[in-house]
Design an enzyme around this catalytic site. Structure first.
Site, PDB file in Angstrom:
ATOM      1  N   HIS A  77       1.652   8.395   7.347  1.00 46.70           N
ATOM      2  CA  HIS A  77       1.872   9.756   6.764  1.00 46.70           C
ATOM      3  C   HIS A  77       0.966  10.775   6.888  1.00 46.70           C
ATOM      4  CE1 HIS A  77       4.613  12.307   4.723  1.00 46.70           C
ATOM      5  NE2 HIS A  77       3.655  12.755   3.743  1.00 46.70           N
ATOM      6  N   HIS A  86       3.978  11.066  10.919  1.00 49.75           N
ATOM      7  CA  HIS A  86       5.137  10.599  11.100  1.00 49.75           C
ATOM      8  C   HIS A  86       5.680  11.807  11.926  1.00 49.75           C
ATOM      9  CE1 HIS A  86       4.975   8.081   7.216  1.00 49.75           C
ATOM     10  NE2 HIS A  86       4.610   7.340   8.257  1.00 49.75           N
TER      11      HIS A  86
HETATM   12 ZN   LIG Z   1       5.750  10.678   6.204  1.00 48.38          ZN
END
Ligand SMILES: [Zn+2]
Ligand SMILES: *[C@@H]1O[C@H](CO)[C@@H](O)[C@H](O)[C@H]1NC(C)=O
Ligand SMILES: [Cu+2]
Length: 161
Positions: A77, A86
């Site tokens: 992330h 992401h």
């Molecule tokens: Zn994420």
């Protein structure tokens, strides 16, 4: 370079567990592969709210069944501007004192066509700010520790004008 529309358009109608959370977002992909996301979400608490594309367009259990962040490249992330992110990481949206967030962003990793298309997936708004992977919390590298999923909508094709 002047980017023209591909004619590909999508829409997500946002609803929440709390019925005051409502909104709609439009997605338009240009010929450079950039998707423009525009719209408004009302009924939020003032301040920052994590904002992501999640992998599944499944709302059988509300926003909780939309799966994890859309992550076809198996990254951690991060911030939308980071290399390590992401595909679904769109950072934060900001609600004003009136609880309304105006969304107006462009992103390269959320196409409406091809193998990494976001059509049929969900856009999710969270209760808390996304720490963009930098918060040092155990959830920072997976969700940005953005808390509960307060609103979401499925991204569906919209007729081109
Ligand atoms: Zn994420
Ligand atoms: C979704 O999960 C949260 C906990 O993260 C829970 O409080 C909430 O009730 C769940 N919503 C539904 C519709 O199951
Ligand atoms: Cu999310």
């Amino acid at each position: 370079m002047m980017a023209t529309s591909t004619g590909l358009k999508a829409v997500a109608v946002i609803t929440g567990s709390n019925s005051s959370i409502r909104g709609s977002l439009q997605f338009v992909q240009d010929t450079n592969g950039i998707t423009h996301v525009k719209g408004k979400i009302a009924g939020l608490s003032p301040g920052l709210h994590g904002f992501h594309i999640h992998a599944l367009g499944d709302t059988t259990n509300g926003c909780n069944s939309t799966g994890p962040h859309f992550n076809p490249l198996k990254m951690d992330h991060g911030a939308p501007t980071a290399k390590e992110r992401h595909a679904g990481d769109l950072g934060n949206i900001v609600a004003g004192k009136d609880g309304v967030a105006e969304v107006n962003l462009k992103d390269m990793q959320i196409p409406l066509s091809g193998p990494h298309s976001i059509l049929g997936r969900a856009v999710v708004v969270h209760a808390d700010p996304d720490d963009l992977g930098r918060g040092g919390h155990e959830l920072s590298k997976t969700t940005g520790n953005a808390g509960a999923r307060v609103g979401c909508g499925i991204i569906g094709l919209q007729s081109a004008v």
